[in-house]
Design a protein around this motif. Structure first.
Motif, PDB file in Angstrom:
ATOM      1  N   ILE A 140      -7.588  15.731 -15.637  1.00 14.01           N
ATOM      2  CA  ILE A 140      -7.358  14.362 -15.167  1.00 14.01           C
ATOM      3  C   ILE A 140      -5.864  14.099 -14.998  1.00 14.01           C
ATOM      4  N   PRO A 192      -3.900   7.295 -19.608  1.00 18.87           N
ATOM      5  CA  PRO A 192      -5.121   7.199 -18.805  1.00 18.87           C
ATOM      6  C   PRO A 192      -6.081   8.360 -19.052  1.00 18.87           C
ATOM      7  N   GLN A 212      -8.062   7.537 -22.169  1.00 20.22           N
ATOM      8  CA  GLN A 212      -8.965   6.412 -21.998  1.00 20.22           C
ATOM      9  C   GLN A 212     -10.133   6.747 -21.076  1.00 20.22           C
ATOM     10  N   GLU A 213      -9.890   7.606 -20.097  1.00 21.59           N
ATOM     11  CA  GLU A 213     -10.954   7.983 -19.163  1.00 21.59           C
ATOM     12  C   GLU A 213     -11.948   8.964 -19.773  1.00 21.59           C
ATOM     13  N   THR A 214     -11.614   9.535 -20.930  1.00 20.14           N
ATOM     14  CA  THR A 214     -12.512  10.518 -21.556  1.00 20.14           C
ATOM     15  C   THR A 214     -13.110  10.000 -22.852  1.00 20.14           C
TER      16      THR A 214
END
Length: 205
Positions: free
Chosen positions: A20, A196, A199-201
């Motif tokens: 990511i 990010p 937070q995205e995982t």
């Protein structure tokens, strides 16, 4: 590229965070580790029957740190894995230290306090819990001292070492990892949690 993963796996999470952050196009294939068919198929990809596994065409790569290195090599101009020999060796040092010491100590506690009961393997063993706490304290002391006066583990910027070390700490609240007294470690972990890629995982507990 396809990444075989499970959102509850900290090893898989560190590889996904890397992809990511590097903005690499990775197709995700979630593996249900409680499903025997999924485990059988996983065994065809990785003889250790563990996630993550990265498939890049016919090339299959397992072991999370190796995958992180490979992904960095796919991103020209990236800064997570520096080119300079000593800077790269420093990142490797902390990734290997995590794999050999920090993550295994945390794994004792996550197994005893969470996965053991969830998988029907009985109650937590007080002796094992004490061993995990003792080994984690030894590691946390080292990492906390290293982080004094630092924002990131290696150099002045985020590297693969930060992702590698932070991922096992995803269980901090759920299994009450005894890390609250390590101020430098906690401040660093808070910085990672604002990224990010972290937070995205976040898994849906």
């Amino acid at each position: 590229m396809r990444l075989y993963h499970n959102p509850m796996s900290s090893n898989a999470r560190r590889t996904l965070m890397t992809a990511i952050h590097l903005d690499l196009p990775v197709e995700l294939a979630e593996v249900d580790l409680m499903n025997m068919d999924d485990r059988r198929r996983l065994g065809e990809l990785n003889p250790n029957v563990k996630v993550p596994v990265l498939a890049d065409g016919t090339f299959l790569l397992w072991e999370s740190c190796a995958i992180m290195h490979y992904l960095a090599g796919k991103a020209p101009g990236q800064t997570l894995y520096p080119e300079a020999a000593q800077a790269r060796a420093d990142v490797d040092r902390w990734m290997f230290w995590c794999a050999q010491h920090f993550a295994p100590a945390i794994a004792v506690l996550t197994w005893e306090r969470a996965w053991k009961g969830m998988t029907g393997c009985g109650d937590a063993d007080p002796l094992e819990v004490a061993r995990g706490e003792r080994e984690l304290a030894e590691c946390a002391f080292v990492l906390d001292n290293h982080l004094a006066g630092r924002s990131w583990v290696c150099g002045d910027s985020l590297t693969l070492a930060d992702f590698a070390l932070a991922a096992p700490m995803m269980y901090s609240d759920k299994v009450a990892l005894p890390l609250a007294q390590y101020d430098h470690l906690q401040a660093w972990f808070a910085r990672v949690q604002q990224l990010p890629a972290w937070q995205e995982t976040n898994p849906l507990w």
